[in-house]
Scaffold this motif. Structure first.
Motif, PDB file in Angstrom:
ATOM      1  N   THR A  24       0.415  -1.341   0.244  1.00 32.17           N
ATOM      2  CA  THR A  24       0.527  -0.156   0.261  1.00 32.17           C
ATOM      3  C   THR A  24       0.994   1.372   0.614  1.00 32.17           C
ATOM      4  OG1 THR A  24      -1.704  -1.385   1.310  1.00 32.17           O
ATOM      5  CG2 THR A  24      -1.883   1.177   1.107  1.00 32.17           C
ATOM      6  N   ALA A  25       0.693   2.254  -0.761  1.00 31.55           N
ATOM      7  CA  ALA A  25       1.165   3.263  -0.968  1.00 31.55           C
ATOM      8  C   ALA A  25       1.029   3.702  -0.248  1.00 31.55           C
ATOM      9  CB  ALA A  25       1.272   4.158  -2.067  1.00 31.55           C
ATOM     10  N   VAL A  26       1.540   4.901   0.556  1.00 34.27           N
ATOM     11  CA  VAL A  26       1.226   5.767   1.496  1.00 34.27           C
ATOM     12  C   VAL A  26       0.387   6.986   1.018  1.00 34.27           C
ATOM     13  CG1 VAL A  26       2.305   7.459   4.096  1.00 34.27           C
ATOM     14  CG2 VAL A  26       3.198   4.807   3.162  1.00 34.27           C
ATOM     15  N   SER A  27       1.558   7.164   0.155  1.00 40.30           N
ATOM     16  CA  SER A  27       1.014   9.096  -0.280  1.00 40.30           C
ATOM     17  C   SER A  27       0.260   8.251  -1.804  1.00 40.30           C
ATOM     18  CB  SER A  27       1.671   9.937  -0.722  1.00 40.30           C
ATOM     19  OG  SER A  27       2.540   9.977   0.440  1.00 40.30           O
ATOM     20  N   PRO A  28      -1.447   7.656  -2.074  1.00 39.92           N
ATOM     21  CA  PRO A  28      -1.359   7.557  -3.344  1.00 39.92           C
ATOM     22  C   PRO A  28      -1.287   8.407  -4.263  1.00 39.92           C
ATOM     23  CG  PRO A  28      -2.674   7.267  -1.682  1.00 39.92           C
ATOM     24  CD  PRO A  28      -2.203   8.073  -0.862  1.00 39.92           C
TER      25      PRO A  28
ATOM     26  N   LYS B 245      -3.079   3.017  -4.924  1.00 41.41           N
ATOM     27  CA  LYS B 245      -3.231   2.446  -3.334  1.00 41.41           C
ATOM     28  C   LYS B 245      -2.156   1.379  -3.415  1.00 41.41           C
ATOM     29  CE  LYS B 245      -4.558   3.185   0.863  1.00 41.41           C
ATOM     30  NZ  LYS B 245      -6.099   3.390   1.595  1.00 41.41           N
ATOM     31  N   HIS B 246      -2.685   0.099  -3.933  1.00 39.15           N
ATOM     32  CA  HIS B 246      -2.681  -1.010  -3.915  1.00 39.15           C
ATOM     33  C   HIS B 246      -1.863  -1.431  -5.475  1.00 39.15           C
ATOM     34  CE1 HIS B 246      -6.379  -0.699  -1.492  1.00 39.15           C
ATOM     35  NE2 HIS B 246      -5.042  -0.628  -0.675  1.00 39.15           N
ATOM     36  N   PHE B 247      -0.882  -1.365  -4.658  1.00 37.93           N
ATOM     37  CA  PHE B 247       0.754  -2.576  -5.789  1.00 37.93           C
ATOM     38  C   PHE B 247       0.337  -4.507  -5.455  1.00 37.93           C
ATOM     39  CE2 PHE B 247       0.525   2.216  -5.504  1.00 37.93           C
ATOM     40  CZ  PHE B 247       1.841   2.347  -7.137  1.00 37.93           C
ATOM     41  N   LEU B 248       0.312  -4.828  -6.878  1.00 33.48           N
ATOM     42  CA  LEU B 248       1.342  -6.501  -6.163  1.00 33.48           C
ATOM     43  C   LEU B 248       2.797  -6.455  -7.392  1.00 33.48           C
ATOM     44  CD1 LEU B 248       0.271  -8.852  -5.491  1.00 33.48           C
ATOM     45  CD2 LEU B 248      -0.969  -9.356  -8.016  1.00 33.48           C
ATOM     46  N   VAL B 249       3.034  -7.001  -6.343  1.00 33.83           N
ATOM     47  CA  VAL B 249       4.749  -7.511  -7.150  1.00 33.83           C
ATOM     48  C   VAL B 249       4.550  -8.474  -8.249  1.00 33.83           C
ATOM     49  CG1 VAL B 249       7.432  -8.297  -7.010  1.00 33.83           C
ATOM     50  CG2 VAL B 249       6.197  -6.822  -4.491  1.00 33.83           C
ATOM     51  N   ILE B 250       4.942  -8.679  -9.147  1.00 38.17           N
ATOM     52  CA  ILE B 250       4.608  -9.065 -10.524  1.00 38.17           C
ATOM     53  C   ILE B 250       5.107  -9.582 -10.809  1.00 38.17           C
ATOM     54  CG2 ILE B 250       1.906  -7.908 -10.570  1.00 38.17           C
ATOM     55  CD1 ILE B 250       3.573  -6.503 -13.341  1.00 38.17           C
ATOM     56  N   LYS B 251       6.935  -9.352 -10.864  1.00 38.71           N
ATOM     57  CA  LYS B 251       7.989  -9.612 -11.031  1.00 38.71           C
ATOM     58  C   LYS B 251       9.918  -9.633 -10.561  1.00 38.71           C
ATOM     59  CE  LYS B 251      10.200  -9.459 -15.767  1.00 38.71           C
ATOM     60  NZ  LYS B 251      10.583  -8.861 -16.905  1.00 38.71           N
ATOM     61  N   LEU B 252       9.977 -10.111 -10.835  1.00 41.61           N
ATOM     62  CA  LEU B 252      11.671  -9.971  -9.910  1.00 41.61           C
ATOM     63  C   LEU B 252      12.423  -9.922 -11.017  1.00 41.61           C
ATOM     64  CD1 LEU B 252      11.677 -12.588  -6.933  1.00 41.61           C
ATOM     65  CD2 LEU B 252      10.416 -10.165  -7.292  1.00 41.61           C
TER      66      LEU B 252
ATOM     67  N   GLU C 179      12.960   0.292  -1.951  1.00 40.75           N
ATOM     68  CA  GLU C 179      12.493   1.008  -1.529  1.00 40.75           C
ATOM     69  C   GLU C 179      11.154   1.132  -0.839  1.00 40.75           C
ATOM     70  OE1 GLU C 179      11.725   3.430  -5.026  1.00 40.75           O
ATOM     71  OE2 GLU C 179      13.539   3.431  -5.834  1.00 40.75           O
ATOM     72  N   LEU C 180      10.926  -0.883  -0.472  1.00 36.81           N
ATOM     73  CA  LEU C 180       9.555  -0.858   0.085  1.00 36.81           C
ATOM     74  C   LEU C 180       9.857  -1.120   1.494  1.00 36.81           C
ATOM     75  CD1 LEU C 180       8.775  -3.717  -2.749  1.00 36.81           C
ATOM     76  CD2 LEU C 180       7.546  -1.937  -2.293  1.00 36.81           C
ATOM     77  N   GLN C 181      10.819  -1.271   1.639  1.00 37.50           N
ATOM     78  CA  GLN C 181      11.717  -1.415   3.023  1.00 37.50           C
ATOM     79  C   GLN C 181      11.025   0.438   3.852  1.00 37.50           C
ATOM     80  OE1 GLN C 181      15.466  -2.848   2.450  1.00 37.50           O
ATOM     81  NE2 GLN C 181      14.649  -4.092   3.981  1.00 37.50           N
ATOM     82  N   ASP C 182      11.267   1.175   3.266  1.00 41.09           N
ATOM     83  CA  ASP C 182      10.951   2.569   3.145  1.00 41.09           C
ATOM     84  C   ASP C 182       9.124   2.879   4.195  1.00 41.09           C
ATOM     85  OD1 ASP C 182      11.179   5.311   4.143  1.00 41.09           O
ATOM     86  OD2 ASP C 182      11.922   5.977   2.671  1.00 41.09           O
ATOM     87  N   LYS C 183       9.119   2.947   5.607  1.00 40.25           N
ATOM     88  CA  LYS C 183       8.056   2.740   5.972  1.00 40.25           C
ATOM     89  C   LYS C 183       7.260   4.516   5.802  1.00 40.25           C
ATOM     90  CE  LYS C 183       7.901  -0.032   9.503  1.00 40.25           C
ATOM     91  NZ  LYS C 183       7.061  -0.261  10.873  1.00 40.25           N
ATOM     92  N   SER C 184       7.604   4.638   5.255  1.00 40.38           N
ATOM     93  CA  SER C 184       6.717   6.814   4.476  1.00 40.38           C
ATOM     94  C   SER C 184       6.491   6.893   3.529  1.00 40.38           C
ATOM     95  CB  SER C 184       8.374   7.345   4.972  1.00 40.38           C
ATOM     96  OG  SER C 184       9.067   7.853   4.093  1.00 40.38           O
ATOM     97  N   HIS C 185       7.462   4.997   3.003  1.00 39.53           N
ATOM     98  CA  HIS C 185       6.064   5.286   1.224  1.00 39.53           C
ATOM     99  C   HIS C 185       5.707   4.197   1.487  1.00 39.53           C
ATOM    100  CE1 HIS C 185      10.137   7.733   0.845  1.00 39.53           C
ATOM    101  NE2 HIS C 185       9.293   8.722   0.090  1.00 39.53           N
ATOM    102  N   TRP C 186       6.200   2.863   2.356  1.00 34.09           N
ATOM    103  CA  TRP C 186       4.801   1.794   1.864  1.00 34.09           C
ATOM    104  C   TRP C 186       4.840   1.169   3.040  1.00 34.09           C
ATOM    105  CZ3 TRP C 186       4.027   0.783  -3.100  1.00 34.09           C
ATOM    106  CH2 TRP C 186       4.401   1.937  -4.450  1.00 34.09           C
ATOM    107  N   HIS C 187       3.504   0.214   2.875  1.00 32.65           N
ATOM    108  CA  HIS C 187       3.006  -0.035   4.292  1.00 32.65           C
ATOM    109  C   HIS C 187       2.792  -1.914   3.024  1.00 32.65           C
ATOM    110  CE1 HIS C 187       2.541   2.788   7.023  1.00 32.65           C
ATOM    111  NE2 HIS C 187       2.129   3.342   6.345  1.00 32.65           N
ATOM    112  N   GLN C 188       3.635  -2.480   3.921  1.00 32.79           N
ATOM    113  CA  GLN C 188       3.194  -4.174   3.588  1.00 32.79           C
ATOM    114  C   GLN C 188       1.918  -4.709   3.152  1.00 32.79           C
ATOM    115  OE1 GLN C 188       5.911  -7.077   5.208  1.00 32.79           O
ATOM    116  NE2 GLN C 188       6.065  -8.124   3.616  1.00 32.79           N
TER     117      GLN C 188
END
Length: 73
Positions: free
Chosen positions: A15-19, A24-31, A61-70
């Motif tokens: 989930t993006a903190v600032s959509p 707002k909601h995202f899915l990881v589709i590829k590594l 970047e996903l580790q940054d809680k100011s931008h992303w929530h798991q």
């Protein structure tokens, strides 16, 4: 920072903190694998659930809680 492991990211939800553009909601589709076989993975592709738009970001970047929530909040 969220303790996440890059090899466990595939199909994870975020989930993006600032959509932006109601995305707002995202899915990881590829590594994204680097061209050198011994190099570590650095990029992932995220797909916005609302629009279907795909973007590449550094997985750290996903580790940054100011931008992303798991998960989807």
């Amino acid at each position: 920072m969220n303790p996440i492991r890059p090899n466990k990211l595939f199909h994870s939800k975020w989930t993006a903190v600032s959509p932006v553009n109601k995305e707002k909601h995202f899915l990881v589709i590829k590594l994204c694998q680097p061209p050198e076989p011994d190099a570590p993975m650095t990029l992932v592709e995220l797909q916005a659930v609302h629009s279907g738009r795909i973007q590449q970001i550094a997985w750290r970047e996903l580790q940054d809680k100011s931008h992303w929530h798991q998960g989807w909040l």
